[in-house]
Design a protein around this motif. Structure first.
Motif, short mmCIF file in Angstrom:
data_model
loop_
_atom_site.label_atom_id
_atom_site.label_comp_id
_atom_site.label_asym_id
_atom_site.label_seq_id
_atom_site.Cartn_x
_atom_site.Cartn_y
_atom_site.Cartn_z
N MET A 1 29.22 44.35 40.12
CA MET A 1 30.65 44.16 40.36
C MET A 1 30.93 42.83 41.06
N GLU A 2 30.04 42.46 41.98
CA GLU A 2 30.25 41.22 42.74
C GLU A 2 30.32 40.01 41.82
N HIS A 3 29.44 39.97 40.81
CA HIS A 3 29.44 38.85 39.87
C HIS A 3 30.74 38.84 39.05
N GLU A 4 31.22 40.01 38.65
CA GLU A 4 32.45 40.09 37.87
C GLU A 4 33.65 39.61 38.70
N ILE A 5 33.68 39.98 39.96
CA ILE A 5 34.77 39.55 40.83
C ILE A 5 34.74 38.04 41.04
N LYS A 6 33.56 37.50 41.26
CA LYS A 6 33.43 36.05 41.40
C LYS A 6 33.88 35.34 40.12
N THR A 7 33.49 35.90 38.98
CA THR A 7 33.85 35.29 37.70
C THR A 7 35.35 35.29 37.49
N LEU A 8 36.00 36.43 37.73
CA LEU A 8 37.45 36.52 37.53
C LEU A 8 38.19 35.63 38.53
N THR A 9 37.73 35.61 39.79
CA THR A 9 38.37 34.76 40.79
C THR A 9 38.25 33.29 40.41
N ALA A 10 37.08 32.88 39.97
CA ALA A 10 36.87 31.49 39.57
C ALA A 10 37.75 31.13 38.37
N ARG A 11 37.88 32.04 37.43
CA ARG A 11 38.71 31.77 36.25
C ARG A 11 40.18 31.67 36.62
N LEU A 12 40.62 32.51 37.55
CA LEU A 12 42.02 32.44 38.00
C LEU A 12 42.30 31.10 38.67
N LEU A 13 41.34 30.61 39.45
CA LEU A 13 41.54 29.33 40.13
C LEU A 13 41.42 28.15 39.17
N ALA A 14 40.49 28.24 38.23
CA ALA A 14 40.25 27.13 37.31
C ALA A 14 41.30 27.03 36.21
N HIS A 15 41.71 28.18 35.67
CA HIS A 15 42.63 28.18 34.53
C HIS A 15 44.06 28.54 34.91
N ARG A 16 44.27 28.97 36.15
CA ARG A 16 45.59 29.36 36.69
C ARG A 16 46.07 30.70 36.14
N VAL A 17 45.80 31.01 34.86
CA VAL A 17 46.18 32.30 34.29
C VAL A 17 45.03 32.86 33.46
N VAL A 18 44.97 34.18 33.37
CA VAL A 18 43.98 34.87 32.53
C VAL A 18 44.76 35.88 31.69
N PRO A 19 44.49 35.93 30.37
CA PRO A 19 45.23 36.88 29.51
C PRO A 19 45.05 38.31 29.98
N ARG A 20 46.11 39.07 29.92
CA ARG A 20 46.08 40.47 30.35
C ARG A 20 45.10 41.29 29.51
N ALA A 21 44.88 40.88 28.26
CA ALA A 21 43.98 41.61 27.36
C ALA A 21 42.51 41.31 27.63
N ASP A 22 42.21 40.33 28.48
CA ASP A 22 40.83 40.00 28.81
C ASP A 22 40.15 41.19 29.48
N ALA A 23 38.85 41.35 29.23
CA ALA A 23 38.13 42.51 29.73
C ALA A 23 38.16 42.61 31.25
N LEU A 24 37.94 41.49 31.94
CA LEU A 24 37.95 41.53 33.40
C LEU A 24 39.37 41.72 33.95
N ALA A 25 40.35 41.15 33.28
CA ALA A 25 41.73 41.35 33.70
C ALA A 25 42.13 42.81 33.57
N ARG A 26 41.74 43.42 32.45
CA ARG A 26 42.04 44.83 32.25
C ARG A 26 41.34 45.69 33.31
N LYS A 27 40.12 45.31 33.66
CA LYS A 27 39.40 46.07 34.69
C LYS A 27 40.12 45.96 36.03
N ALA A 28 40.64 44.77 36.32
CA ALA A 28 41.38 44.59 37.57
C ALA A 28 42.65 45.41 37.61
N LEU A 29 43.24 45.65 36.46
CA LEU A 29 44.50 46.40 36.39
C LEU A 29 44.29 47.91 36.31
N LEU A 30 43.12 48.34 35.86
CA LEU A 30 42.89 49.76 35.61
C LEU A 30 41.89 50.41 36.56
#
Length: 252
Positions: A1-30
């Motif tokens: 889980m730690e790696h997934e959180i780091k990955t999603l956090t880094a993507r949010l900072l690097a890309h500013r947005v992540v599609p809601r349909a993305d696997a990690l985004a969906r995991k964060a929402l569900l």
């Protein structure tokens, strides 16, 4: 889980947005546990997750307690950290009013219609419709005809529009402007919508269906002054609404 959180956090900072349909985004929402750990990770650097069921993306935003340290500096109060000039912010607010407000109205109307037609009281709730089925754009030429003079003329209008396209707020296709991934995330709908509907851009909303000519259109310079005075609210990492006294000081 730690790696997934780091990955999603880094993507949010690097890309500013992540599609809601993305696997990690969906995991964060569900996934409640994953979301709690993600919130903790973002909070450690003064950020929070921004999402709403009406948007197709998620983003990172400042925590409320970080607003003043980031945007306040002595007697000055920044209204954005993108270097947008005042007329660029005004253009952004106008585009939000013309694209997001009608979109939200259509989404809510379809949800209500679905509830009325649902006969099974235990039936599964359908997801909110997003994308082109509910979000329509606006003609660049029509936008300039209505607001070009107030927004600095052709050169300033084109320059600011280009900035908004590059920042992901607007998608530009053959002189037609559509919603970009940031547009429905960066403004606090609950805070700004009443100001627009009841205030500076109330007349603009009369054009939502068919975009007919404005009725009793205010003078261009008056619209610009009112937009600047209202400011913009923040639901994203880029903008913030200053306190009333700071806002008044900046506008005047």
């Amino acid at each position: 889980m730690e790696h997934e959180i780091k990955t999603l956090t880094a993507r949010l900072l690097a890309h500013r947005v992540v599609p809601r349909a993305d696997a990690l985004a969906r995991k964060a929402l569900l996934d409640d546990i994953f979301r709690a750990e993600l919130d903790k990770s973002l909070a450690a650097v003064g950020l929070r997750l921004v999402e709403n069921p009406y948007a197709e993306h998620i983003a990172a935003a400042l925590l409320p307690e970080m607003t003043e340290p980031v945007f306040g500096s002595g007697d000055a109060w920044l209204n954005n950290n993108l270097g947008l000039p005042r007329d660029g912010v005004a253009l952004l607010v106008i585009l939000w009013a013309l694209i997001i407000l009608p979109k939200r109205e259509r989404q809510i109307a379809r949800v209500e219609a679905g509830k009325e037609s649902q006969s099974d009281m235990f039936g599964a709730q359908k997801p909110l419709e997003t994308g082109e089925t509910v979000s329509t754009g606006i003609s660049e030429d029509a936008l300039y005809a209505d607001f070009g003079k107030a927004l600095g003329g052709r050169t300033r209008f084109a320059a600011n529009l280009g900035r908004l396209v590059n920042l992901g707020f607007i998608v530009r296709r053959s002189r037609w402007l559509d919603e970009g991934p940031m547009l429905d995330l960066m403004i606090d709908y609950a805070q700004l919508a009443p100001r627009i509907i009841e205030g500076a851009l109330a007349d603009v909303l009369l054009r939502r269906e068919g975009r007919d000519a404005l009725v009793d259109k205010r003078a261009d310079d008056e619209i610009e002054d009112e937009i600047a005075e209202d400011g913009i609210a923040s639901a994203g990492p880029l903008f913030d609404l200053p306190p009333d006294d700071a806002a008044d000081g900046e506008a005047r």
